[in-house]
Design an enzyme around this catalytic site. Structure first.
Site, short mmCIF file in Angstrom:
data_model
loop_
_atom_site.label_atom_id
_atom_site.label_comp_id
_atom_site.label_asym_id
_atom_site.label_seq_id
_atom_site.Cartn_x
_atom_site.Cartn_y
_atom_site.Cartn_z
CG ASP A 8 -0.48 0.31 2.45
OD1 ASP A 8 1.29 0.20 2.92
OD2 ASP A 8 -1.36 0.45 3.47
CG HIS A 9 -0.47 4.47 1.89
ND1 HIS A 9 -1.73 4.15 1.41
CD2 HIS A 9 -0.71 5.92 2.74
CE1 HIS A 9 -2.65 3.71 2.79
NE2 HIS A 9 -1.54 4.47 3.08
N GLY A 66 1.83 -1.02 6.46
CA GLY A 66 3.05 0.28 6.80
C GLY A 66 3.68 -0.59 7.99
N GLY A 68 2.88 -4.67 8.34
CA GLY A 68 3.01 -6.10 7.62
C GLY A 68 1.62 -6.37 8.11
CB ILE A 69 -0.23 -5.92 11.37
CG1 ILE A 69 0.38 -5.90 12.54
CG2 ILE A 69 -1.99 -6.89 12.02
CD1 ILE A 69 0.43 -5.86 13.71
N GLY A 70 -2.35 -5.74 8.87
CA GLY A 70 -2.60 -5.47 7.85
C GLY A 70 -2.75 -6.57 6.55
CG MET A 71 0.40 -6.19 3.34
SD MET A 71 -0.82 -6.11 1.82
CE MET A 71 -0.30 -4.76 1.00
CG HIS A 133 7.99 -28.78 10.98
ND1 HIS A 133 7.77 -28.14 12.24
CD2 HIS A 133 8.99 -28.62 10.66
CE1 HIS A 133 8.84 -27.45 13.14
NE2 HIS A 133 9.99 -28.23 12.12
C1 RB5 Z 1 -2.30 2.63 6.69
O1 RB5 Z 1 -1.51 3.74 7.70
C2 RB5 Z 1 -1.58 1.64 7.92
O2 RB5 Z 1 -2.72 1.01 8.24
C3 RB5 Z 1 -1.38 0.08 6.80
O3 RB5 Z 1 -0.32 0.68 5.87
C4 RB5 Z 1 -0.99 -0.97 7.30
O4 RB5 Z 1 0.55 -1.07 8.47
C5 RB5 Z 1 -2.32 -1.96 8.52
O5 RB5 Z 1 -2.20 -2.66 8.59
#
Ligand code: RB5
Length: 150
Positions: A8-9, A66, A68-71, A133
């Site tokens: 993302d950005h 930002g 790696g969690i959201g992804m 594993h």
């Molecule tokens: C974007 O501001 C941020 O929320 C995103 O990059 C990410 O960290 C989400 O998990």
């Protein structure tokens, strides 16, 4: 080996940096975007790379937001995807050896570029150990199948 990358950005600069270095290492890198730096939603880009693995366009994926969690949350919604957020070389090593992870997620706001490259190289070059594993990864697959029945 064909791999996919997207961000993302918040991960845009790191995406472009890793893409060039990985190409120099001999990897065939498909860039799933974004092409220019603009505010985007990470689920859209996690979906592109996850589907790239599902349809066998690529073997591994790299997703950068930002933290790696959201992804990682999004990628792990897709059948057959085992996404691991890696903050260290050891994370990357064990994500491959023990979990047979097929996507690495990175935090563009957390880790420096050089370390991110070393972490990613470790991820891409480490084999799944199988052995004890394998049964655990098969249990993940069974849970995934059963959960998707309802
Ligand atoms: C974007 O501001 C941020 O929320 C995103 O990059 C990410 O960290 C989400 O998990």
């Amino acid at each position: 080996m064909k791999i996919g990358i997207a961000s993302d950005h918040a991960g845009f600069e790191l995406k472009n940096y890793l893409k060039e270095l990985l190409k120099n290492e001999g990897y065939q890198v498909i860039d799933y975007g974004p092409e220019i730096k603009k505010v985007v939603d990470y689920p859209d880009y996690a979906e592109k790379v996850a589907k790239g693995i599902q349809n066998r366009e690529i073997k591994f994926g790299i997703l950068i937001c930002g933290t790696g969690i959201g992804m990682s949350i999004v990628a792990n919604k897709f059948k057959g995807i085992r996404a691991a957020r890696c903050c260290s070389i050891y994370d990357a090593l064990l994500a491959r050896e023990h979990n047979d992870a097929n996507i690495i997620t990175l935090g563009g706001r957390l880790i420096g570029k050089e370390l991110s490259f070393e972490i990613t190289k470790t991820f891409l070059s480490t084999q799944f150990t199988k052995g004890r594993h394998l049964g655990r990864v098969n249990k993940i697959k069974r849970i995934e199948d059963e959960e998707n029945k309802c």
